[in-house]
Motif scaffolding. Sequence first.
Motif, mmCIF file in Angstrom:
data_model
loop_
_atom_site.group_PDB
_atom_site.id
_atom_site.type_symbol
_atom_site.label_atom_id
_atom_site.label_comp_id
_atom_site.label_asym_id
_atom_site.label_seq_id
_atom_site.Cartn_x
_atom_site.Cartn_y
_atom_site.Cartn_z
ATOM 1 N N MET A 196 -27.410 26.117 -1.911
ATOM 2 C CA MET A 196 -28.630 25.869 -2.681
ATOM 3 C C MET A 196 -28.441 24.616 -3.521
ATOM 4 O O MET A 196 -27.437 24.492 -4.237
ATOM 5 N N LEU A 197 -29.406 23.717 -3.434
ATOM 6 C CA LEU A 197 -29.400 22.482 -4.213
ATOM 7 C C LEU A 197 -30.626 22.451 -5.107
ATOM 8 O O LEU A 197 -31.753 22.560 -4.613
ATOM 9 N N GLY A 198 -30.403 22.326 -6.400
ATOM 10 C CA GLY A 198 -31.506 22.173 -7.340
ATOM 11 C C GLY A 198 -31.951 20.723 -7.360
ATOM 12 O O GLY A 198 -31.174 19.837 -7.718
ATOM 13 N N ASP B 281 -22.210 9.090 -18.080
ATOM 14 C CA ASP B 281 -20.768 8.974 -17.959
ATOM 15 C C ASP B 281 -20.261 10.032 -16.993
ATOM 16 O O ASP B 281 -20.713 11.173 -16.989
ATOM 17 N N GLY B 282 -19.260 9.674 -16.172
ATOM 18 C CA GLY B 282 -18.679 10.645 -15.263
ATOM 19 C C GLY B 282 -19.411 10.733 -13.953
ATOM 20 O O GLY B 282 -20.464 10.136 -13.742
ATOM 21 N N ALA B 283 -18.842 11.533 -13.054
ATOM 22 C CA ALA B 283 -19.409 11.706 -11.721
ATOM 23 C C ALA B 283 -20.649 12.586 -11.786
ATOM 24 O O ALA B 283 -20.768 13.444 -12.659
ATOM 25 N N PRO B 284 -21.595 12.385 -10.868
ATOM 26 C CA PRO B 284 -22.788 13.244 -10.853
ATOM 27 C C PRO B 284 -22.427 14.679 -10.496
ATOM 28 O O PRO B 284 -21.463 14.933 -9.760
ATOM 29 N N SER B 285 -23.207 15.614 -11.023
ATOM 30 C CA SER B 285 -22.978 17.025 -10.736
ATOM 31 C C SER B 285 -24.270 17.817 -10.854
ATOM 32 O O SER B 285 -24.394 18.721 -11.677
ATOM 33 N N ARG C 62 -40.795 8.524 -4.532
ATOM 34 C CA ARG C 62 -40.159 8.110 -3.270
ATOM 35 C C ARG C 62 -38.648 8.343 -3.292
ATOM 36 O O ARG C 62 -38.007 8.405 -2.240
ATOM 37 N N ASN C 63 -38.066 8.459 -4.495
ATOM 38 C CA ASN C 63 -36.632 8.708 -4.628
ATOM 39 C C ASN C 63 -36.313 10.180 -4.844
ATOM 40 O O ASN C 63 -35.160 10.525 -5.134
ATOM 41 N N GLY C 64 -37.310 11.035 -4.712
ATOM 42 C CA GLY C 64 -37.086 12.457 -4.938
ATOM 43 C C GLY C 64 -36.060 13.034 -3.991
ATOM 44 O O GLY C 64 -35.961 12.647 -2.818
ATOM 45 N N VAL C 65 -35.273 13.967 -4.488
ATOM 46 C CA VAL C 65 -34.206 14.567 -3.686
ATOM 47 C C VAL C 65 -34.777 15.332 -2.494
ATOM 48 O O VAL C 65 -34.209 15.328 -1.401
ATOM 49 N N TRP D 226 -26.687 10.243 -7.102
ATOM 50 C CA TRP D 226 -26.685 11.668 -7.426
ATOM 51 C C TRP D 226 -25.891 12.520 -6.440
ATOM 52 O O TRP D 226 -25.560 13.668 -6.744
ATOM 53 N N ARG D 227 -25.567 11.976 -5.294
ATOM 54 C CA ARG D 227 -24.899 12.787 -4.270
ATOM 55 C C ARG D 227 -23.417 12.968 -4.607
ATOM 56 O O ARG D 227 -22.798 12.125 -5.228
#
Length: 268
Positions: free
Chosen positions: A23-25, A2-6, A128-131, A36-37
Amino acid sequence: MDGAPSPPFFEITNSVGLTEGWMLGTIHALPDGTDWRTPAIDAAIEDADRAVVEVVNLRDAAGVAETFARLSATPGMGPLEQRVDPSIAGPLMEMAELSGIPPARFNDTETWGAAIMLARVGAVGEPRNGVDRYILSRFEGRPTYGFELAREQLGIFDALAEEDQRALLEGTVEEWEASKEDRGHLTRAWLSGDDAALEAATTTGIMADPELRAALLVDRNTKWLRNVLVHLGDRERPLFAVGAAHLIGPDGLPAMLEERGYTVTRVR
């Protein structure tokens, strides 16, 4: 969700308030179609002059596989069930069967290698979908750097004492057993920005073992910090994209940077 990704995302500013980088985890595998973006992450991807990821040669799948095979293969290691506490031999063999990997291969695979091979059993996402892979694709034409090469990262596991390798294998089985009812809880925690759940994951399960936590997390963060400071000292602004566990809690890179005078702000 639920809600926007964060997902865990931070802005790094210096003592006069100027943005020095971000920095992006990351998470190394996601289900197809995961959104996820965020606008802030997209803006940082556009504005950054360079990317710094965990493993810069990540997309060389054949090379990584060859390195893994070379480092993890040792003939005559023996059956996996003889390398763990008898109480978890049953779940271990269930995992091995579900993996589809011939048992004979495990007999000639070092214990750490078997743990990594089995860690994919029941996974909810696809590499293949890894950030990390997404970030590398977006920085085509711009400089990209890595804290480690695949052989260095895998070499950390290969250098573990056999006792610690067995703890890694046992922890992999125990975490698989514990997550049977909800395989996607950590993915949801990452996606929603549940820092408390992510921090708990850095101190429980496999990471509750002091030697493993030091080798896989704390020592690497300490080593990486030197490179982080070098990149921040340049006029070009970096985007650091590494596994979320490396950015969470008092041993995380943001906390280490704040000790050195930077302001690291969680952007939600």
